[in-house]
Design a protein around this motif. Structure first.
Motif, PDB file in Angstrom:
ATOM      1  N   TYR A   1      -4.859  11.337  -5.588  1.00  0.00           N
ATOM      2  CA  TYR A   1      -4.494   9.948  -5.280  1.00  0.00           C
ATOM      3  C   TYR A   1      -5.680   9.011  -5.531  1.00  0.00           C
ATOM      4  N   TYR A   2      -6.874   9.480  -5.214  1.00  0.00           N
ATOM      5  CA  TYR A   2      -8.068   8.699  -5.525  1.00  0.00           C
ATOM      6  C   TYR A   2      -8.230   8.549  -7.039  1.00  0.00           C
ATOM      7  N   ALA A   3      -7.920   9.608  -7.769  1.00  0.00           N
ATOM      8  CA  ALA A   3      -8.042   9.553  -9.228  1.00  0.00           C
ATOM      9  C   ALA A   3      -7.102   8.511  -9.818  1.00  0.00           C
ATOM     10  N   LEU A   4      -5.883   8.436  -9.298  1.00  0.00           N
ATOM     11  CA  LEU A   4      -4.944   7.407  -9.759  1.00  0.00           C
ATOM     12  C   LEU A   4      -5.452   6.017  -9.403  1.00  0.00           C
ATOM     13  N   ALA A   5      -5.975   5.871  -8.205  1.00  0.00           N
ATOM     14  CA  ALA A   5      -6.495   4.568  -7.787  1.00  0.00           C
ATOM     15  C   ALA A   5      -7.629   4.116  -8.700  1.00  0.00           C
ATOM     16  N   GLU A   6      -8.515   5.035  -9.035  1.00  0.00           N
ATOM     17  CA  GLU A   6      -9.622   4.696  -9.928  1.00  0.00           C
ATOM     18  C   GLU A   6      -9.099   4.374 -11.324  1.00  0.00           C
ATOM     19  N   LYS A   7      -8.133   5.144 -11.791  1.00  0.00           N
ATOM     20  CA  LYS A   7      -7.559   4.936 -13.122  1.00  0.00           C
ATOM     21  C   LYS A   7      -6.944   3.549 -13.263  1.00  0.00           C
ATOM     22  N   TYR A   8      -6.241   3.092 -12.220  1.00  0.00           N
ATOM     23  CA  TYR A   8      -5.532   1.818 -12.283  1.00  0.00           C
ATOM     24  C   TYR A   8      -6.255   0.685 -11.541  1.00  0.00           C
ATOM     25  N   ASN A   9      -7.508   0.942 -11.149  1.00  0.00           N
ATOM     26  CA  ASN A   9      -8.336  -0.066 -10.483  1.00  0.00           C
ATOM     27  C   ASN A   9      -7.677  -0.585  -9.198  1.00  0.00           C
ATOM     28  N   LEU A  10      -7.110   0.335  -8.423  1.00  0.00           N
ATOM     29  CA  LEU A  10      -6.489  -0.020  -7.149  1.00  0.00           C
ATOM     30  C   LEU A  10      -7.460   0.248  -5.999  1.00  0.00           C
ATOM     31  N   PRO A  11      -7.574  -0.674  -5.048  1.00  0.00           N
ATOM     32  CA  PRO A  11      -8.420  -0.433  -3.875  1.00  0.00           C
ATOM     33  C   PRO A  11      -7.861   0.697  -3.010  1.00  0.00           C
ATOM     34  N   VAL A  12      -8.745   1.304  -2.240  1.00  0.00           N
ATOM     35  CA  VAL A  12      -8.367   2.361  -1.300  1.00  0.00           C
ATOM     36  C   VAL A  12      -8.875   1.977   0.088  1.00  0.00           C
TER      37      VAL A  12
ATOM     38  N   GLY B   1       0.805  -1.210   0.000  1.00  0.00           N
ATOM     39  CA  GLY B   1       0.000   0.000   0.000  1.00  0.00           C
ATOM     40  C   GLY B   1       0.839   1.263   0.000  1.00  0.00           C
ATOM     41  N   LEU B   2       0.169   2.384  -0.157  1.00  0.00           N
ATOM     42  CA  LEU B   2       0.796   3.702  -0.091  1.00  0.00           C
ATOM     43  C   LEU B   2       0.111   4.463   1.028  1.00  0.00           C
ATOM     44  N   MET B   3       0.800   4.579   2.170  1.00  0.00           N
ATOM     45  CA  MET B   3       0.237   5.242   3.346  1.00  0.00           C
ATOM     46  C   MET B   3       0.349   6.762   3.200  1.00  0.00           C
ATOM     47  N   LEU B   4      -0.769   7.468   3.428  1.00  0.00           N
ATOM     48  CA  LEU B   4      -0.805   8.929   3.347  1.00  0.00           C
ATOM     49  C   LEU B   4      -2.150   9.440   3.842  1.00  0.00           C
TER      50      LEU B   4
ATOM     51  N   GLU C   1       2.449   7.596  -9.541  1.00  0.00           N
ATOM     52  CA  GLU C   1       2.030   6.911 -10.765  1.00  0.00           C
ATOM     53  C   GLU C   1       3.163   6.051 -11.322  1.00  0.00           C
ATOM     54  N   GLN C   2       4.383   6.532 -11.201  1.00  0.00           N
ATOM     55  CA  GLN C   2       5.522   5.741 -11.653  1.00  0.00           C
ATOM     56  C   GLN C   2       5.649   4.447 -10.852  1.00  0.00           C
ATOM     57  N   GLN C   3       5.444   4.539  -9.531  1.00  0.00           N
ATOM     58  CA  GLN C   3       5.529   3.344  -8.685  1.00  0.00           C
ATOM     59  C   GLN C   3       4.398   2.348  -9.000  1.00  0.00           C
ATOM     60  N   ILE C   4       3.240   2.879  -9.337  1.00  0.00           N
ATOM     61  CA  ILE C   4       2.129   2.011  -9.752  1.00  0.00           C
ATOM     62  C   ILE C   4       2.502   1.278 -11.038  1.00  0.00           C
ATOM     63  N   ASN C   5       3.033   2.011 -11.982  1.00  0.00           N
ATOM     64  CA  ASN C   5       3.425   1.399 -13.256  1.00  0.00           C
ATOM     65  C   ASN C   5       4.578   0.423 -13.098  1.00  0.00           C
TER      66      ASN C   5
ATOM     67  N   ASP D   1       4.894  12.972  -4.135  1.00  0.00           N
ATOM     68  CA  ASP D   1       4.658  13.581  -5.441  1.00  0.00           C
ATOM     69  C   ASP D   1       3.789  12.666  -6.292  1.00  0.00           C
ATOM     70  N   ILE D   2       2.766  13.230  -6.897  1.00  0.00           N
ATOM     71  CA  ILE D   2       1.786  12.422  -7.622  1.00  0.00           C
ATOM     72  C   ILE D   2       2.394  11.727  -8.841  1.00  0.00           C
TER      73      ILE D   2
END
Length: 279
Positions: free
Chosen positions: A132-143, A70-73, A101-105, A96-97
């Motif tokens: 951060y929510y937008a990235l999660a939705e984009k990459y289908n990551l749970p929050v 996970g990414l704690m924040l 995104e780089q770490q997700i990729n 940094d956003i």
């Protein structure tokens, strides 16, 4: 007769401590190998971990248990609550956003959480968190979002009990309708708010970490909470979590719920989490 009793006792012990477990809520420890061995011996085959980024990196590719990272924040004063450890090596409260995104990729982030909005002193629907929510939705990551109360000595001066209500998630749910969200700690003591949100929004799950620990919540109260959640028709969206507590006690607390069928226990212990975290 004595032999049958002994076999029965041993079989009961095996059932309690050898079940298949997906622990959706763990954090880092000073000695990861001891932590992982304890989880493994308790039947855990998969777990979702969130802690400081540097400590989390030390867990990668070293253990039998499959770990989701996970990414704690956001981190109050740049630190993980309860421990004097920086969330990120640069001491920032939010990463940094573009880096995120780089770490997700790069396959290094499997979910966004634990979201520490309550410790930080803001609503989980605060616009500060929207990128951060937008990235999660984009990459289908749970929050995963912290809710409810907190233990002593967390070191977060802006913490507010009122910010732990799951009802505060409604704005972010409406803004990001495809986002997969889980309410950590079942929102306790805001149980009715948890049920209200989950009854309307089918993309919201909850874990039962902390409330399943009898050292934190008396078993009679946990029993009543779980009965209410099951009666509300939420058995397909309840997930097990230990939150670094006594996991064997937490497992036993679930097994002692006499109103649950074996199938319902399997859903809570791992099947619901497998569905929720499925990419």
């Amino acid at each position: 007769m004595k032999k049958l009793i002994l076999i029965s006792l041993l079989f009961g012990f095996f059932n309690v401590y050898s079940q298949k477990i997906f622990d959706t809520h763990i954090h880092g420890e000073a000695d990861p190998s001891i932590q992982m061995k304890l989880l493994e011996n308790s039947g855990v085959y998969k777990a979702a971990i969130s802690t400081s980024w540097d400590l989390q990196e030390t867990y990668r590719d070293k253990h039998k248990i499959e770990l989701l990272y996970g990414l704690m924040l956001p981190c109050p004063n740049g630190k993980v609550p309860y421990v004097n450890r920086l969330c990120f090596s640069d001491g920032k409260e939010l990463p940094d956003i573009k880096w995120v995104e780089q770490q997700i990729n790069n396959g290094k982030i499997d979910f966004i959480g634990e979201i520490l909005s309550q410790y930080y002193g803001i609503s989980p629907s605060d616009k500060l968190l929207y990128p951060y929510y937008a990235l999660a939705e984009k990459y289908n990551l749970p929050v995963g979002i912290h809710t409810g109360l907190a233990g002593p000595n967390h070191g977060c001066p802006n913490f507010k009990v009122s910010l732990g209500s799951p009802i505060l998630m409604e704005d972010l749910i409406l803004k990001f309708p495809k986002l997969k969200i889980w309410i950590m700690h079942a929102g306790s003591p805001f149980l009715e708010e948890t049920i209200a949100i989950m009854s309307v929004y089918r993309n919201v799950y909850t874990d039962i970490s902390a409330i399943s620990n009898p050292y934190i919540v008396p078993h009679k109260d946990f029993y009543a909470t779980m009965k209410r959640l099951i009666d509300a028709g939420l058995e397909n969206r309840l997930m097990f979590g230990s939150d670094n507590g006594d996991i064997k006690q937490a497992i036993e607390s679930v097994n002692k719920l006499d109103f649950l069928s074996s199938e319902q226990k399997e859903k809570i212990f791992y099947k619901n989490a497998e569905q929720f975290f499925k990419k």
